[in-house]
Write an enzyme that holds these catalytic residues in place. Structure first.
Site, PDB file in Angstrom:
ATOM      1  N   ASN A   1      40.263   3.543 -10.809  1.00  0.00           N
ATOM      2  CA  ASN A   1      40.421   3.955 -12.215  1.00  0.00           C
ATOM      3  C   ASN A   1      39.202   4.720 -12.746  1.00  0.00           C
ATOM      4  O   ASN A   1      38.893   4.668 -13.929  1.00  0.00           O
ATOM      5  CB  ASN A   1      40.808   2.759 -13.100  1.00  0.00           C
ATOM      6  CG  ASN A   1      39.717   1.713 -13.203  1.00  0.00           C
ATOM      7  OD1 ASN A   1      38.738   1.762 -12.468  1.00  0.00           O
ATOM      8  ND2 ASN A   1      39.874   0.778 -14.120  1.00  0.00           N
TER       9      ASN A   1
ATOM     10  N   TYR B   1      30.526  -7.815  -9.652  1.00  0.00           N
ATOM     11  CA  TYR B   1      31.781  -8.222 -10.295  1.00  0.00           C
ATOM     12  C   TYR B   1      32.003  -9.738 -10.205  1.00  0.00           C
ATOM     13  O   TYR B   1      33.149 -10.190 -10.292  1.00  0.00           O
ATOM     14  CB  TYR B   1      32.963  -7.496  -9.660  1.00  0.00           C
ATOM     15  CG  TYR B   1      33.161  -6.072 -10.156  1.00  0.00           C
ATOM     16  CD1 TYR B   1      33.529  -5.819 -11.476  1.00  0.00           C
ATOM     17  CD2 TYR B   1      33.015  -4.978  -9.309  1.00  0.00           C
ATOM     18  CE1 TYR B   1      33.737  -4.526 -11.936  1.00  0.00           C
ATOM     19  CE2 TYR B   1      33.220  -3.674  -9.759  1.00  0.00           C
ATOM     20  CZ  TYR B   1      33.582  -3.458 -11.078  1.00  0.00           C
ATOM     21  OH  TYR B   1      33.794  -2.178 -11.535  1.00  0.00           O
TER      22      TYR B   1
ATOM     23  N   GLU C   1      24.384  -5.866 -16.784  1.00  0.00           N
ATOM     24  CA  GLU C   1      24.822  -4.838 -15.824  1.00  0.00           C
ATOM     25  C   GLU C   1      23.767  -3.744 -15.644  1.00  0.00           C
ATOM     26  O   GLU C   1      23.581  -3.234 -14.534  1.00  0.00           O
ATOM     27  CB  GLU C   1      26.152  -4.242 -16.276  1.00  0.00           C
ATOM     28  CG  GLU C   1      27.280  -5.262 -16.206  1.00  0.00           C
ATOM     29  CD  GLU C   1      28.634  -4.693 -16.589  1.00  0.00           C
ATOM     30  OE1 GLU C   1      29.625  -5.433 -16.475  1.00  0.00           O
ATOM     31  OE2 GLU C   1      28.727  -3.518 -17.000  1.00  0.00           O
TER      32      GLU C   1
ATOM     33  N   HIS D   1      33.816   2.575 -14.702  1.00  0.00           N
ATOM     34  CA  HIS D   1      33.620   1.228 -15.238  1.00  0.00           C
ATOM     35  C   HIS D   1      32.687   1.353 -16.437  1.00  0.00           C
ATOM     36  O   HIS D   1      31.783   2.183 -16.431  1.00  0.00           O
ATOM     37  CB  HIS D   1      32.959   0.314 -14.192  1.00  0.00           C
ATOM     38  CG  HIS D   1      32.424  -0.958 -14.786  1.00  0.00           C
ATOM     39  ND1 HIS D   1      33.224  -2.039 -15.048  1.00  0.00           N
ATOM     40  CD2 HIS D   1      31.183  -1.281 -15.240  1.00  0.00           C
ATOM     41  CE1 HIS D   1      32.489  -3.000 -15.617  1.00  0.00           C
ATOM     42  NE2 HIS D   1      31.248  -2.558 -15.736  1.00  0.00           N
TER      43      HIS D   1
ATOM     44  N   LYS E   1      33.198   5.677 -10.358  1.00  0.00           N
ATOM     45  CA  LYS E   1      33.644   4.935  -9.174  1.00  0.00           C
ATOM     46  C   LYS E   1      33.888   5.872  -7.979  1.00  0.00           C
ATOM     47  O   LYS E   1      33.965   7.098  -8.144  1.00  0.00           O
ATOM     48  CB  LYS E   1      34.910   4.150  -9.524  1.00  0.00           C
ATOM     49  CG  LYS E   1      34.680   3.065 -10.586  1.00  0.00           C
ATOM     50  CD  LYS E   1      35.911   2.160 -10.713  1.00  0.00           C
ATOM     51  CE  LYS E   1      35.692   1.064 -11.730  1.00  0.00           C
ATOM     52  NZ  LYS E   1      36.808   0.091 -11.761  1.00  0.00           N
TER      53      LYS E   1
HETATM   54  P1  CMP Z   1      36.509  -2.358 -14.365  1.00  0.00           P
HETATM   55  O1  CMP Z   1      36.308  -1.902 -15.766  1.00  0.00           O
HETATM   56  O2  CMP Z   1      35.602  -1.811 -13.324  1.00  0.00           O
HETATM   57  O3  CMP Z   1      36.404  -3.964 -14.332  1.00  0.00           O
HETATM   58  C1  CMP Z   1      37.033  -4.730 -13.331  1.00  0.00           C
HETATM   59  C2  CMP Z   1      37.990  -3.928 -12.512  1.00  0.00           C
HETATM   60  O4  CMP Z   1      38.971  -4.658 -11.800  1.00  0.00           O
HETATM   61  C3  CMP Z   1      38.810  -3.021 -13.427  1.00  0.00           C
HETATM   62  O5  CMP Z   1      37.999  -2.012 -13.958  1.00  0.00           O
HETATM   63  C4  CMP Z   1      39.904  -2.564 -12.476  1.00  0.00           C
HETATM   64  O6  CMP Z   1      39.523  -1.436 -11.713  1.00  0.00           O
HETATM   65  C5  CMP Z   1      40.057  -3.756 -11.516  1.00  0.00           C
HETATM   66  N1  CMP Z   1      41.334  -4.457 -11.675  1.00  0.00           N
HETATM   67  C6  CMP Z   1      42.302  -4.544 -10.739  1.00  0.00           C
HETATM   68  N2  CMP Z   1      43.353  -5.249 -11.190  1.00  0.00           N
HETATM   69  C7  CMP Z   1      43.050  -5.621 -12.457  1.00  0.00           C
HETATM   70  C8  CMP Z   1      43.746  -6.370 -13.459  1.00  0.00           C
HETATM   71  N3  CMP Z   1      44.966  -6.873 -13.252  1.00  0.00           N
HETATM   72  N4  CMP Z   1      43.134  -6.542 -14.659  1.00  0.00           N
HETATM   73  C9  CMP Z   1      41.887  -6.056 -14.885  1.00  0.00           C
HETATM   74  N5  CMP Z   1      41.184  -5.332 -13.968  1.00  0.00           N
HETATM   75  C10 CMP Z   1      41.759  -5.117 -12.767  1.00  0.00           C
END
Ligand code: CMP
Length: 142
Positions: free
Chosen positions: A114, A51, A128, A117, A11
């Site tokens: 974070n 997403y 994906e 992904h 990311k």
């Molecule tokens: P990712 O694995 O990229 O999939 C969806 C993303 O939404 C997740 O990682 C997080 O970065 C983001 N996100 C933000 N808030 C939440 C939440 N409460 N629960 C899950 N994903 C979240």
């Protein structure tokens, strides 16, 4: 264990921290092979399409804004049990809950920023992977 393919995205936060190499090293040292890579800077609309499954979630808008805030590195990983192995190496979505030694424990700052992904199922991995790559981009390493 079955050989699988999965999508990984480094990311914008992790690209900006210059830890692409560290993240790929963890995949390679744990038996995953990179079979396609693409660096790109998503528009908010493209991030929204990627997403789309989260469209109704309260964090969707912020997620799309963050994912289009800078370049990302999308890649396809191949290996035994690749979907779950990648998820183990990433750690929990919320870095506060991520196990020690995982990518998110070491590189993530928040639940949005974070670091990585990863696809959550083999079915979603197929969807994906085809968002970023065509068949000719995928170079099996088996
Ligand atoms: P990712 O694995 O990229 O999939 C969806 C993303 O939404 C997740 O990682 C997080 O970065 C983001 N996100 C933000 N808030 C939440 C939440 N409460 N629960 C899950 N994903 C979240």
């Amino acid at each position: 264990m079955a050989i699988q393919r999965t999508l990984s995205i480094i990311k914008p936060d992790a690209v900006a921290k210059n830890v692409i190499g560290d993240i790929i090293r963890r995949f390679e040292e744990n038996g995953l092979s990179v079979i396609a890579t693409r660096m790109t800077h998503l528009s908010a609309e493209q991030a929204g399409r990627f997403y789309a499954v989260h469209k109704e979630r309260p964090f969707y808008k912020d997620l799309c804004k963050f994912m289009s805030s800078g370049p990302i590195l999308a890649m396809t990983l191949e290996g035994s049990n690749a979907v779950n192995l990648n998820r183990q190496l990433m750690g929990a979505t919320n870095p506060k809950e991520a196990e020690e030694g995982t990518i998110r424990a070491d590189h993530a700052n928040s639940i949005d920023a974070n670091a990585v992904h990863g696809s959550d199922s083999e079915e979603n991995a197929g969807i994906e992977i085809s968002f970023f790559f065509g068949d000719l981009d995928l170079n099996s390493r088996l």
